[in-house]
Design a protein around this motif. Sequence first.
Motif, PDB file in Angstrom:
ATOM      1  N   VAL A   1      18.121  20.507  62.532  1.00  0.00           N
ATOM      2  CA  VAL A   1      18.997  21.475  63.197  1.00  0.00           C
ATOM      3  C   VAL A   1      20.026  20.807  64.113  1.00  0.00           C
ATOM      4  CG1 VAL A   1      17.260  23.305  63.085  1.00  0.00           C
ATOM      5  CG2 VAL A   1      17.395  21.872  65.131  1.00  0.00           C
TER       6      VAL A   1
ATOM      7  N   TYR B   1      13.882  17.437  63.606  1.00  0.00           N
ATOM      8  CA  TYR B   1      14.803  18.410  64.191  1.00  0.00           C
ATOM      9  C   TYR B   1      15.848  17.779  65.106  1.00  0.00           C
ATOM     10  CZ  TYR B   1      11.748  22.247  62.665  1.00  0.00           C
ATOM     11  OH  TYR B   1      11.035  23.146  61.914  1.00  0.00           O
TER      12      TYR B   1
ATOM     13  N   TRP C   1      16.595  29.292  63.977  1.00  0.00           N
ATOM     14  CA  TRP C   1      16.529  28.445  65.168  1.00  0.00           C
ATOM     15  C   TRP C   1      15.596  29.079  66.198  1.00  0.00           C
ATOM     16  CZ3 TRP C   1      18.254  29.627  70.256  1.00  0.00           C
ATOM     17  CH2 TRP C   1      18.746  30.933  70.404  1.00  0.00           C
TER      18      TRP C   1
ATOM     19  N   ALA D   1      20.089  24.287  67.981  1.00  0.00           N
ATOM     20  CA  ALA D   1      20.694  24.521  66.667  1.00  0.00           C
ATOM     21  C   ALA D   1      21.963  25.333  66.820  1.00  0.00           C
ATOM     22  CB  ALA D   1      19.704  25.272  65.777  1.00  0.00           C
TER      23      ALA D   1
ATOM     24  N   ALA E   1      13.843  23.192  68.179  1.00  0.00           N
ATOM     25  CA  ALA E   1      14.763  23.970  67.342  1.00  0.00           C
ATOM     26  C   ALA E   1      15.759  24.768  68.175  1.00  0.00           C
ATOM     27  CB  ALA E   1      13.971  24.908  66.432  1.00  0.00           C
TER      28      ALA E   1
END
Length: 471
Positions: free
Chosen positions: A310, A284, A333, A342, A339
Motif C-alpha cells: 500500500v 505494506y 486500506w 495507503a 495499512a
Amino acid sequence: MRKGAFLSVAALALVLGGTGVLSAKDKDDKKEDGAAVKAARDFNTNPYPSTYKPYPGRSTLIVGATIFDGRGGRIERGVVLLQGGKIAGVGGSLADMDVPADAVRIDGTGKFITPGVIDVHSHLGVYPSPGVEANSDGNEATAPTTPNVWAEHSIWPQDPGFSRALANGGVTSLEVLPGSANLMGGRSVVVKNVYARTVQGMKFPDAPYGLKMACGENPKRVYGGKGRTPSTRMGNFAVNRETWIKAQEYRAKRAAGKLEARDLALETLAGVLDGKILVQNHCYRADEMALVLDMAKEFGYHVSAFHHAVEAYKIGDLLKQADTCSAIWSDWWGFKMEAYDAIPENAGILWKAGACVVIHSDDENGIQRLNQEAAKAQGDARRIGINIPDADVVGWFTYNAAKAIGVDKMTGSLAPGLMGDVVLWNGNPLSVYSRPEKVWIDGALLFDSSNRKLRPVSDFELGQPGEGDVK
C-alpha cells in the motif's frame, strides 16, 4: 582387544599385515554411502508434475471487436484467430491470416477482447468456500519459517470460487499462495482455472513455483503474541537472515556434492537462490520493502513482487530499478496500522514512475472483479492529473500479472504462439457494466454466458441427496 569391540577397516588391514586395500564388501559399502549422498544431491525437483491437458477446442475467429493486447496495444475492429489451442493471429484485418474453412466465426462488433485475466494473489482452494474451520488449510502457523510446505497440497479443486472467478471475472490463471502468518509461508503454485479431479490436473505446465514471504505485523502478531520469536520487526529480519544463511550453506554443500540428507525447507530456499523459485513478498510499508530489497541483494535473490504494497508509491523509483512488481488493491486500506498510509492514487503514481503495477485480489469475491478494481485505480489517478490509457490499465491484470508470476512468455498477452487464453467482454472491461461473455482457456471455450451447458458448477455445489433419495 576388548571383547565385542570392532576394528576399523584400516586397523584390520594392519593387524592382518595387509596393505590397507579395501575388500570387495568394503567397496560395496562405500558405493552405497556414495549413492546416498548422490540421492540427496540429485533429488527429484519435480515430484508432483502437472498432468494438465487442455480441453478440446475448435478453431475460432473473432472479428470486429476492440482488442487490448495486454501490452499497451489497442486495435479497433480487430481480428483474433485461435487455432490448435494457441493464438494463431491478431491484427486489424484477415489479410495475413490463414483461417481454416471450418473455423467458428464470432461477430465481436461493439465488444472487447483481452487476454485471460490473471490473479497473482489468491487463496482459492486453500481457503475454499464454505469458509469453515475444516476447510482452513492456508496457514501452517506452527513455526516462523515453513518453506517446506507447498500450497498445492492444500488445494481443494472443488472450491466453488474457481467457477465464480471464471464466469464473473474472466480469470484463466491464478497463483495460489499459502497465508501470511509466517515469515516464509511455503511454496505457491500457479494453476489454470479449469475443472480437474486433482490439483495436478489444474497445475500450469512449466510455471515456476513462488516462495511466499511476509513482512511486518502478521508474523509479529502470530508469534510475538505467544512469547516466541519474532516479536518485533528487527526480529523478523534476524530470523529471515539466519534462515537465508542456512540456505546458502545447504546450497554450497549441494554444489560440492557433500549433502548428507535432504531438507525440504532448504530445498525450497536453495531454489530461490538458484533463481528457479520466485519470491512473492507480502509487505505494506515502504521502509520495509526497501529493507527487503537490501536483504535480497545481500543473499543474491530477486523479489518478483511485493503483495498488498500500500505504500509502494513512495518508492516507485526503487521498485523500477529492482524490476519488482507491486501487486496492489485499488483502495483497500486502514484495517491495521501498516495499512493506514495507503492512498487510492498508488497505482497511478507507480505507473508514472515506470514501475510494474499489478491489481490483485487476496479475496474470493475480489477475484471476480479485478477489471473493475483496475478501473477504479485508473479513475483515482485521473483525478490527480495522471491520465493512463485503457490499454495500459488492462495490462495490470493480464501481462504484468503474468510477468510477476513468471508465465509472461506463455500467456498474459495476445500474440501469435501464446496460449489461447482470451476473454470476449460484452463492453469495455473497464466499465462497471461489462461482464465476460465468453472465456477461452488454451483455445477451448470454457464459459459462454449464452449457453447454460458452458456455465461450470463445482461438484460440491451439486448438493447432497435428500433423505428420501438414498436407497
